[in-house]
Design a protein around this motif. Structure first.
Motif, short mmCIF file in Angstrom:
data_model
loop_
_atom_site.label_atom_id
_atom_site.label_comp_id
_atom_site.label_asym_id
_atom_site.label_seq_id
_atom_site.Cartn_x
_atom_site.Cartn_y
_atom_site.Cartn_z
N LYS A 97 3.33 -11.07 0.55
CA LYS A 97 3.32 -10.43 1.89
C LYS A 97 4.25 -8.96 1.85
N LYS A 98 3.81 -8.06 2.42
CA LYS A 98 4.58 -6.83 2.45
C LYS A 98 5.81 -7.05 2.87
N GLU A 99 6.18 -7.85 3.72
CA GLU A 99 7.59 -8.31 3.88
C GLU A 99 8.72 -8.39 2.79
N ASP A 119 -0.32 -6.23 3.42
CA ASP A 119 -0.23 -6.04 4.92
C ASP A 119 -1.37 -6.66 5.55
N ARG A 120 -1.41 -7.85 5.92
CA ARG A 120 -2.43 -8.27 6.56
C ARG A 120 -2.86 -7.62 7.92
N SER A 126 -5.13 -3.65 2.97
CA SER A 126 -5.70 -4.88 2.45
C SER A 126 -6.84 -4.87 1.63
N GLY A 149 -2.41 -18.90 3.58
CA GLY A 149 -1.72 -17.49 4.09
C GLY A 149 -0.33 -17.77 4.33
N THR A 150 0.11 -19.09 4.83
CA THR A 150 1.43 -19.50 5.18
C THR A 150 1.70 -20.72 4.66
N SER A 165 -9.18 -14.71 1.31
CA SER A 165 -8.54 -14.76 0.15
C SER A 165 -9.09 -14.82 -1.29
#
Length: 235
Positions: A97-99, A119-120, A126, A149-150, A165
């Motif tokens: 994730k970009k975070e 960055d979704r 993306s 995704g998480t 994905s």
């Protein structure tokens, strides 16, 4: 939290040196991908040993040897990446994730292994990541994508896998490697510093000839089913 405190107490003396080495290797092109990955893998092995984590691995022979591939594990927590790195001798990298750019250490690690940051919320960005990954997989690089995704907060139970994905793998016509992680969540979720055993199983890949007529949503369902069945077998 208790295991994190244990790691801090055991490794505080060497963390500045590790960070210096990661920064040094990530900023210079003179270090090969193999050298950079070897540095990170040695650090990860030391962390796993100090954290009282025993990693049991099976199926490593299922990893393709002559081509780039994409690994799709289930996602149980922060420790998943460390297990994957310890058990893969060939360099792997991640879609993150970009975070992670907001975390100084993770940002440096991402740079070290040339991870792809996605960055979704930005469809255009993306797509650029998917195209870049496609190119790199064709050149022989190996990626890890967490298709849920998480992280799942249901221990060894899976969330749905997202069809999108799998686009980079299908565009590259690359082998898709399902991976079952079992009890990885226990490393940080259990309030203990006692030895904990985690298991990782690399399943037989889906090759292009097998999935070329399938939609990405159907591929996602098939990969999820294989991982789920393996987890049930192990548990």
């Amino acid at each position: 939290m208790e295991r994190i405190i244990l790691l801090v107490l055991k490794k505080l003396y060497i963390v500045p040196y590790w960070y210096y080495k990661i920064c040094k290797y990530s900023k210079s092109e003179k270090y090969s991908e193999i050298a950079r990955y070897k540095l990170l893998r040695n650090i990860v092995k030391s962390i796993n040993e100090s954290a009282n984590v025993i990693v049991e691995c099976e199926g490593i022979e299922n990893l393709p040897k002559d081509t780039g591939y994409v690994i799709f594990p289930n996602h149980q927590g922060l420790y998943d990446a460390l297990i994957l790195i310890e058990t893969n001798e060939r360099p792997i990298t991640f879609v993150m994730k970009k975070e992670v750019e907001n975390n100084l250490v993770l940002k440096r690690i991402a740079s070290l292994i040339k991870a792809q940051l996605i960055d979704r919320k930005d469809v255009k960005q993306s797509m650029k990541v998917i195209l870049e990954m496609t190119k790199e997989v064709k050149l022989g690089r190996n990626f890890v994508i967490f298709a849920e995704g998480t992280r799942s907060k249901k221990q060894n139970n899976l969330l749905d896998f997202k069809g999108g994905s799998f686009k980079s793998a299908t565009k590259a016509k690359a082998p898709i490697v399902p991976v079952a992680l079992v009890d990885s969540y226990k490393v940080f979720d259990n309030h203990s510093t006692e030895k904990v055993k985690v298991k990782i199983s690399y399943l037989k890949p889906l090759y292009y000839e097998e999935y070329k007529e399938m939609k990405t949503s159907d591929i996602a369902s098939e990969v999820r089913k294989r991982i789920e069945n393996k987890i049930k077998e192990i548990c």
